[in-house]
Design a protein around this motif. Sequence first.
Motif, PDB file in Angstrom:
ATOM      1  N   GLU A 152       0.811  -1.215   0.000  1.00 40.32           N
ATOM      2  CA  GLU A 152       0.000   0.000   0.000  1.00 40.32           C
ATOM      3  C   GLU A 152       0.848   1.269   0.000  1.00 40.32           C
ATOM      4  OE1 GLU A 152      -2.697  -0.188   3.253  1.00 40.32           O
ATOM      5  OE2 GLU A 152      -3.827  -1.900   2.451  1.00 40.32           O
ATOM      6  N   ASP A 153       2.154   1.133  -0.110  1.00 47.51           N
ATOM      7  CA  ASP A 153       3.042   2.294  -0.083  1.00 47.51           C
ATOM      8  C   ASP A 153       3.348   2.761  -1.507  1.00 47.51           C
ATOM      9  OD1 ASP A 153       3.346   2.349   2.733  1.00 47.51           O
ATOM     10  OD2 ASP A 153       4.752   0.680   2.600  1.00 47.51           O
ATOM     11  N   LEU A 154       3.386   4.084  -1.674  1.00 48.43           N
ATOM     12  CA  LEU A 154       3.639   4.674  -2.986  1.00 48.43           C
ATOM     13  C   LEU A 154       4.730   5.737  -2.859  1.00 48.43           C
ATOM     14  CD1 LEU A 154       2.880   5.181  -5.998  1.00 48.43           C
ATOM     15  CD2 LEU A 154       1.162   6.795  -5.168  1.00 48.43           C
ATOM     16  N   TRP A 155       5.677   5.702  -3.780  1.00 47.28           N
ATOM     17  CA  TRP A 155       6.748   6.689  -3.818  1.00 47.28           C
ATOM     18  C   TRP A 155       6.864   7.274  -5.223  1.00 47.28           C
ATOM     19  CZ3 TRP A 155       7.389   1.681  -2.033  1.00 47.28           C
ATOM     20  CH2 TRP A 155       7.549   1.539  -0.648  1.00 47.28           C
ATOM     21  N   TYR A 156       7.432   8.458  -5.290  1.00 46.04           N
ATOM     22  CA  TYR A 156       7.817   9.034  -6.574  1.00 46.04           C
ATOM     23  C   TYR A 156       9.339   9.006  -6.653  1.00 46.04           C
ATOM     24  CZ  TYR A 156       3.122  10.369  -7.787  1.00 46.04           C
ATOM     25  OH  TYR A 156       1.796  10.314  -8.124  1.00 46.04           O
ATOM     26  N   VAL A 157       9.832   8.530  -7.765  1.00 44.19           N
ATOM     27  CA  VAL A 157      11.265   8.373  -7.972  1.00 44.19           C
ATOM     28  C   VAL A 157      11.683   9.284  -9.114  1.00 44.19           C
ATOM     29  CG1 VAL A 157      13.114   6.762  -8.552  1.00 44.19           C
ATOM     30  CG2 VAL A 157      11.149   5.979  -7.192  1.00 44.19           C
ATOM     31  N   LYS A 158      12.584  10.198  -8.825  1.00 41.38           N
ATOM     32  CA  LYS A 158      13.109  11.097  -9.848  1.00 41.38           C
ATOM     33  C   LYS A 158      14.521  10.672 -10.205  1.00 41.38           C
ATOM     34  CE  LYS A 158      10.707  15.505  -9.400  1.00 41.38           C
ATOM     35  NZ  LYS A 158      10.863  16.961  -9.134  1.00 41.38           N
ATOM     36  N   PRO A 181       4.626  22.722   2.033  1.00 42.46           N
ATOM     37  CA  PRO A 181       4.439  21.264   1.952  1.00 42.46           C
ATOM     38  C   PRO A 181       5.107  20.646   0.718  1.00 42.46           C
ATOM     39  CG  PRO A 181       2.442  22.374   1.229  1.00 42.46           C
ATOM     40  CD  PRO A 181       3.377  23.457   1.731  1.00 42.46           C
ATOM     41  N   ALA A 182       6.426  20.672   0.719  1.00 45.19           N
ATOM     42  CA  ALA A 182       7.197  20.002  -0.331  1.00 45.19           C
ATOM     43  C   ALA A 182       7.449  18.561   0.103  1.00 45.19           C
ATOM     44  CB  ALA A 182       8.522  20.729  -0.560  1.00 45.19           C
ATOM     45  N   PRO A 183       7.721  17.667  -0.837  1.00 46.85           N
ATOM     46  CA  PRO A 183       7.996  16.280  -0.457  1.00 46.85           C
ATOM     47  C   PRO A 183       9.304  16.163   0.314  1.00 46.85           C
ATOM     48  CG  PRO A 183       7.497  16.470  -2.812  1.00 46.85           C
ATOM     49  CD  PRO A 183       7.713  17.852  -2.300  1.00 46.85           C
ATOM     50  N   LEU A 193      19.606   9.546  -8.222  1.00 48.59           N
ATOM     51  CA  LEU A 193      18.335   8.924  -7.840  1.00 48.59           C
ATOM     52  C   LEU A 193      17.756   9.651  -6.630  1.00 48.59           C
ATOM     53  CD1 LEU A 193      16.630   6.350  -8.671  1.00 48.59           C
ATOM     54  CD2 LEU A 193      17.682   5.259  -6.673  1.00 48.59           C
ATOM     55  N   LEU A 194      16.520  10.124  -6.768  1.00 49.98           N
ATOM     56  CA  LEU A 194      15.835  10.867  -5.709  1.00 49.98           C
ATOM     57  C   LEU A 194      14.502  10.169  -5.443  1.00 49.98           C
ATOM     58  CD1 LEU A 194      16.633  13.707  -4.364  1.00 49.98           C
ATOM     59  CD2 LEU A 194      14.812  14.645  -5.777  1.00 49.98           C
ATOM     60  N   VAL A 195      14.239   9.825  -4.176  1.00 54.08           N
ATOM     61  CA  VAL A 195      13.016   9.107  -3.819  1.00 54.08           C
ATOM     62  C   VAL A 195      12.246   9.925  -2.801  1.00 54.08           C
ATOM     63  CG1 VAL A 195      12.030   6.977  -2.906  1.00 54.08           C
ATOM     64  CG2 VAL A 195      14.139   6.896  -4.255  1.00 54.08           C
ATOM     65  N   MET A 196      10.931  10.083  -3.046  1.00 48.76           N
ATOM     66  CA  MET A 196      10.071  10.876  -2.172  1.00 48.76           C
ATOM     67  C   MET A 196       8.741  10.173  -1.999  1.00 48.76           C
ATOM     68  SD  MET A 196      10.851  14.387  -4.234  1.00 48.76           S
ATOM     69  CE  MET A 196      10.708  13.415  -5.731  1.00 48.76           C
ATOM     70  N   PRO A 197       8.085  10.342  -0.845  1.00 52.27           N
ATOM     71  CA  PRO A 197       6.754   9.746  -0.659  1.00 52.27           C
ATOM     72  C   PRO A 197       5.702  10.559  -1.403  1.00 52.27           C
ATOM     73  CG  PRO A 197       7.328  11.076   1.243  1.00 52.27           C
ATOM     74  CD  PRO A 197       8.534  11.104   0.343  1.00 52.27           C
ATOM     75  N   GLN A 198       4.586   9.907  -1.667  1.00 49.35           N
ATOM     76  CA  GLN A 198       3.459  10.659  -2.210  1.00 49.35           C
ATOM     77  C   GLN A 198       2.886  11.554  -1.117  1.00 49.35           C
ATOM     78  OE1 GLN A 198       0.059   9.434  -5.047  1.00 49.35           O
ATOM     79  NE2 GLN A 198      -0.709   8.920  -3.018  1.00 49.35           N
ATOM     80  N   LEU A 199       2.585  12.800  -1.460  1.00 55.94           N
ATOM     81  CA  LEU A 199       1.998  13.725  -0.503  1.00 55.94           C
ATOM     82  C   LEU A 199       0.488  13.507  -0.426  1.00 55.94           C
ATOM     83  CD1 LEU A 199       3.984  16.953  -1.405  1.00 55.94           C
ATOM     84  CD2 LEU A 199       4.279  15.482   0.595  1.00 55.94           C
ATOM     85  N   PRO A 200      -0.135  13.921   0.678  1.00 58.96           N
ATOM     86  CA  PRO A 200      -1.593  13.747   0.816  1.00 58.96           C
ATOM     87  C   PRO A 200      -2.367  14.607  -0.176  1.00 58.96           C
ATOM     88  CG  PRO A 200      -0.720  15.078   2.614  1.00 58.96           C
ATOM     89  CD  PRO A 200       0.470  14.546   1.869  1.00 58.96           C
ATOM     90  N   GLY A 201      -3.653  14.313  -0.292  1.00 59.71           N
ATOM     91  CA  GLY A 201      -4.499  15.073  -1.199  1.00 59.71           C
ATOM     92  C   GLY A 201      -4.498  14.481  -2.598  1.00 59.71           C
ATOM     93  N   ALA A 295      -6.376  19.330  -0.762  1.00 61.40           N
ATOM     94  CA  ALA A 295      -7.393  18.583  -0.022  1.00 61.40           C
ATOM     95  C   ALA A 295      -8.214  19.595   0.765  1.00 61.40           C
ATOM     96  CB  ALA A 295      -6.757  17.563   0.922  1.00 61.40           C
ATOM     97  N   ARG A 296      -9.538  19.499   0.665  1.00 65.50           N
ATOM     98  CA  ARG A 296     -10.446  20.390   1.395  1.00 65.50           C
ATOM     99  C   ARG A 296     -10.112  21.858   1.141  1.00 65.50           C
ATOM    100  NH1 ARG A 296     -11.062  17.281   7.278  1.00 65.50           N
ATOM    101  NH2 ARG A 296     -11.821  15.276   6.406  1.00 65.50           N
ATOM    102  N   ARG A 297      -9.870  22.147  -0.131  1.00 64.26           N
ATOM    103  CA  ARG A 297      -9.611  23.528  -0.595  1.00 64.26           C
ATOM    104  C   ARG A 297      -8.336  24.126   0.000  1.00 64.26           C
ATOM    105  NH1 ARG A 297     -13.314  26.407  -3.190  1.00 64.26           N
ATOM    106  NH2 ARG A 297     -12.778  28.333  -2.090  1.00 64.26           N
ATOM    107  N   ARG A 298      -7.433  23.266   0.441  1.00 66.08           N
ATOM    108  CA  ARG A 298      -6.153  23.720   0.959  1.00 66.08           C
ATOM    109  C   ARG A 298      -5.027  23.034   0.203  1.00 66.08           C
ATOM    110  NH1 ARG A 298      -6.168  26.045   6.067  1.00 66.08           N
ATOM    111  NH2 ARG A 298      -4.073  25.250   6.429  1.00 66.08           N
ATOM    112  N   VAL A 299      -3.895  23.726   0.084  1.00 63.71           N
ATOM    113  CA  VAL A 299      -2.726  23.148  -0.584  1.00 63.71           C
ATOM    114  C   VAL A 299      -2.065  22.151   0.350  1.00 63.71           C
ATOM    115  CG1 VAL A 299      -0.441  23.616  -1.540  1.00 63.71           C
ATOM    116  CG2 VAL A 299      -2.331  25.188  -2.022  1.00 63.71           C
ATOM    117  N   THR A 300      -1.835  20.941  -0.152  1.00 59.46           N
ATOM    118  CA  THR A 300      -1.159  19.910   0.639  1.00 59.46           C
ATOM    119  C   THR A 300       0.189  19.500   0.044  1.00 59.46           C
ATOM    120  OG1 THR A 300      -2.342  18.165  -0.556  1.00 59.46           O
ATOM    121  CG2 THR A 300      -3.328  18.966   1.494  1.00 59.46           C
ATOM    122  N   GLY A 301       0.532  20.059  -1.113  1.00 63.30           N
ATOM    123  CA  GLY A 301       1.803  19.700  -1.720  1.00 63.30           C
ATOM    124  C   GLY A 301       2.193  20.624  -2.857  1.00 63.30           C
ATOM    125  N   LEU A 302       3.482  20.935  -2.922  1.00 59.15           N
ATOM    126  CA  LEU A 302       4.067  21.702  -4.023  1.00 59.15           C
ATOM    127  C   LEU A 302       5.215  20.872  -4.581  1.00 59.15           C
ATOM    128  CD1 LEU A 302       4.131  24.346  -5.656  1.00 59.15           C
ATOM    129  CD2 LEU A 302       5.741  25.257  -3.969  1.00 59.15           C
TER     130      LEU A 302
END
Length: 357
Positions: A152-158, A181-183, A193-201, A295-302
């Motif tokens: 159930e874990d998701l990451w973004y890999v750059k 709210p940056a990763p 190689l850069l690995v970051m989690p998925q942000l909410p929203g 999420a809920r009209r608020r920024v959760t990630g840039l």
Amino acid sequence: MSNTDLALDATVADQLLQRATIDSGAQLRGWKLEHMDVHPGVQATATYLVELTRGSRPVRTRFGITRRAGGPTRSDSLADVYQDGRNTVAIWEYPEDPDLPALAIAANGRELARALIQYGVLPKRADPTQLQVELTSYRPRRRAVFRAWWDEDLWYVKVLRPESLTATRDRHRMLLDAGIPAPEVLVAARSGLLVMPQLPGRPLADAIFDPKPPISAESLIELLDSLPAEVSSLPRRPPWASGVEHFANQIARTMPALENKLNWLTDDILSGLANSPVGNEPTHGDFHEGQIRIARRRVTGLLDIETLGPGSRVDDLACLVAHLACVQNMNDAQHERIAELLRQWVPVFDERVEQVR
């Protein structure tokens, strides 16, 4: 040297791909242009989706070609290099991008899983065959982005050029320290190689079609205005408007009937910006709906903050407006949703821009 001199048109591409596949012991069966970047008078780089035969086996793959004025760069030597008159041509087969050494790891699920185990992102006993990897974007010789998930874990890999890794990691830390709210960077390997989690929203790019506005224009401006002052001390990148002549020429090459209109539009934009200061506000540099999670009209990630640097707020806001104006493959209801968002947002953006003129 003109832009046309380096153009990777269909005839040139076919000749180069034929040569490269024959030299590798394969037979070219067909190809399709996937992506092209042009640096006028300097180089053109493109990727192609290729069908070929190796032995008796049909293969679908991807090839990259860089055609540049002058001699090869140091990294070109990691590809197959040909001379094409006055130009140097470097050809490689994905994922062996000569400027992205970590691409071969990220593109291979088992190899990436082993790297994630090594850096403690996956548990030591994780089965490398269970990691799923999907390529989401690839800018040849610049960067690639993958989604990777396990259970159930998701990451973004750059995958970045190794020389840009430290600066990118530092930008993430700069924003996180300022409460943006940056990763979080989980892995920053020297290979790029850069690995970051998925942000909410969810992506604003999905939410723009909601029946009600997913976020206010004021919230987007607040996000940009909260960028830390240190961003203005970073290296300056040219604003998007500075490339208007290049982009107009690219369009005119494929749609000659629009040349006069494009020339008029280019002149109008350049004359309108002639007396505008470059600005020293902290800017994102590539601010659009795909870079924002909400999420809920608020920024959760840039996201994608490699482009941070000094500039003018109008550059970021105009980038967002331009992206919204160019969304493709919409139905009538979606067209109306975007039009309504622009009717609501643009006057607020205009007011913010006028404050600094």
